[in-house]
Design an enzyme around this catalytic site. Structure first.
Site, PDB file in Angstrom:
ATOM      1  N   HIS A 277       0.450  -1.588  -0.098  1.00  0.00           N
ATOM      2  CA  HIS A 277      -0.480  -0.197   0.124  1.00  0.00           C
ATOM      3  C   HIS A 277       0.876   1.278   0.068  1.00  0.00           C
ATOM      4  O   HIS A 277       0.941   1.974   0.454  1.00  0.00           O
ATOM      5  CB  HIS A 277      -0.649  -0.093   1.388  1.00  0.00           C
TER       6      HIS A 277
ATOM      7  N   SER B  97      15.375  19.125 -16.715  1.00  0.00           N
ATOM      8  CA  SER B  97      14.726  20.333 -16.978  1.00  0.00           C
ATOM      9  C   SER B  97      15.027  21.475 -17.564  1.00  0.00           C
ATOM     10  O   SER B  97      16.104  21.577 -16.967  1.00  0.00           O
ATOM     11  CB  SER B  97      14.271  20.660 -15.423  1.00  0.00           C
TER      12      SER B  97
ATOM     13  N   LYS C 122      18.806  18.963 -12.463  1.00  0.00           N
ATOM     14  CA  LYS C 122      17.747  18.429 -12.009  1.00  0.00           C
ATOM     15  C   LYS C 122      18.076  16.831 -12.923  1.00  0.00           C
ATOM     16  O   LYS C 122      18.300  17.195 -14.249  1.00  0.00           O
ATOM     17  CB  LYS C 122      16.584  18.571 -12.538  1.00  0.00           C
TER      18      LYS C 122
ATOM     19  N   GLU D 236       9.870   6.235 -17.488  1.00  0.00           N
ATOM     20  CA  GLU D 236       9.324   6.182 -18.042  1.00  0.00           C
ATOM     21  C   GLU D 236       9.466   6.060 -19.278  1.00  0.00           C
ATOM     22  O   GLU D 236       7.714   6.411 -20.521  1.00  0.00           O
ATOM     23  CB  GLU D 236       9.727   8.178 -18.167  1.00  0.00           C
TER      24      GLU D 236
END
Length: 465
Positions: free
Chosen positions: A183, A313, A319, A326
């Site tokens: 969970h 970014s 970043k 992805e």
């Protein structure tokens, strides 16, 4: 200046065709009738179409149904189609007649043109190249041949590579312990090797499922011609042509047990697409696990660091994002959508023919290609190269209140729950709180709460054993 054309004829009459085109009137009519998407039939489909046409001509030549010279010329031209030399002469849109007749005739016309030039006499696209065949049995056969080849040459090796990469890292990380999660919340500990073994098993199960589906995909309906009865096909033709396909590909193609099923339905393709869908589900899970484990590096889990491949970014310097998982996740989403399309297409047969064959071919082959690429990327640019942040794993594990689960058999669920709640509330290690609340000696508690021992399972007795 107007483009040069020539006049060709089909059963509808004369039609102007580009002078340089190897195809004829039937193909040109389809080009004009279906200006839909700009998408063309996939390369793997055209390859298999050439292989099937070559095998058919070889069979017809051996059986004495075609003159030897014509058969050889057709085979030579069909092999050029298979090798990709003539793709520019296959201009028909993917969204065409549902049987794929236009693409079948496209191949017949291109092959007939080349064979006629080689022999110096006419070779007919229907009477010679299409002898013993119909679009209705050729196109389903080509779908199955192309998918079987693409799986064996592209996807299966990529999955084996991915599983090998996972297994290698799992062995190396077998003693690295971490907090498990259910969970998305802290749960009992496991090793990173155990966690990765789950991924490996998912990939292995996907290979097994696809291999099993491949058995049915290799049962070809060639020889059924128009509706499955085999009209206008020599009874010996299908077995001989499929034997040639086996020899040319090394795959275990065989005649379908029921030709009516093979032409009226696309159940084998839908099943195979379904197993690709299961694989997409597995790779999505693995990709998302990698993203979560890599999250941060400060405000997330920060358990691993994926290889830094590019700036993350356009506005935030420094970043770095988990771009490979992805990309793989997007592939999985596309494959899931493709399976919906194949499912609807497979359900769109009426009586003796399915009429969504080109879109089945496109989506099935795209899914295989995408999953192969994504699997290799995950192996080479994510699994092989991630580093483990042991400090983050150790810190979280030492403060994990769920370790108290190991005390259940000794002090009971409610007493263990009270220790966990206090440890969590006060931000203290479970061992420290358990020493104060359980009444058990430190040596026994250390043994019961040892994370490494907990990864091996089993039940601790009242004596702490």
């Amino acid at each position: 200046m107007a483009a040069r054309t020539r006049v060709e004829h089909d059963s509808f009459g004369p039609l102007r065709v580009p002078a340089s085109a190897l195809y004829g009137a039937s193909t040109q009519r389809a080009v004009e009738n279906f200006p839909v998407s700009g998408l063309r039939m996939p390369r793997q489909f055209l390859r298999a179409l050439g292989l099937v046409k070559a095998a058919a001509a070889e069979a017809n030549g051996k059986l004495g149904l075609l003159p030897v010279g014509i058969a050889r010329a057709i085979v030579a031209a069909a092999r050029q189609v298979a090798e990709g030399d003539l793709d520019a002469h296959f201009p028909i849109d993917l969204f065409q007649t549902g049987s794929g007749t236009s693409s079948n005739m496209n191949a017949n016309e291109v092959i007939a043109t080349l064979a006629s030039r080689a022999l110096g006499k006419p070779v007919h696209p229907n009477d010679h190249v299409n002898l013993g065949q119909s679009s209705n049995d050729v196109v389903p056969t080509v779908i199955q041949v192309s998918a079987a080849l693409a799986y064996g040459e592209q996807l299966r090796p990529a999955l084996k590579q991915l599983r090998a990469s996972i297994d290698k890292r799992a062995r190396a990380l077998s003693k690295v312990l971490k907090t498990g999660r259910t969970h998305l919340m802290d749960a009992m500990p496991l090793s990173l090797g155990q966690e990765l073994s789950g991924w490996s098993a998912q990939v292995g199960s996907a290979i097994a499922r696809l291999d099993d589906s491949l058995v049915r995909l290799q049962a070809l309906p060639l020889g059924g011609t128009a509706i499955g009865t085999g009209v206008n096909a020599d009874p010996r033709f299908a077995r001989e042509a499929i034997a040639r396909l086996r020899a040319a590909t090394g795959l275990k193609f065989r005649p379908a047990d029921n030709l009516f099923e093979g032409i009226a339905s696309q159940d084998a393709a839908v099943e195979f697409s379904g197993q690709l869908n299961v694989l997409a589900v597995a790779l999505m899970k693995i990709s998302n696990d990698l993203r979560w484990m890599n999250s941060g590096p400060l405000a997330g889990l920060g358990e691993i660091e994926l290889p830094a491949l590019q700036p993350g970014s356009s506005i935030m310097p420094g970043k770095v994002n988990p771009v490979i998982p992805e990309a793989a996740a997007m592939v999985c989403a596309q494959v899931m959508g493709n399976h919906v399309t194949v499912t609807v297409a497979g359900a769109s047969g009426n009586f003796q023919l399915n009429v969504m064959l080109p879109v089945v071919a496109h989506n099935l082959l795209q899914s295989i290609e995408l999953l192969a690429s994504a699997s290799r990327l995950l192996a080479e640019r994510a699994i092989d190269g991630f580093t483990v942040r042991r400090d983050r794993l150790d810190e979280a594990l030492s403060r994990n209140p769920i370790l108290v689960t190991a005390l259940n058999p000794v002090i009971g669920y409610e007493a263990a729950a009270a220790i966990a709640k206090r440890a969590y509330k006060e931000g203290r290690p479970v061992l420290e709180v358990a020493l104060e609340m359980s009444g058990l000696p430190e040596k026994q508690l250390r043994k019961l709460l040892d994370p490494a021992a907990l990864t091996r399972g089993g039940v601790a007795g009242p004596g702490g054993g």
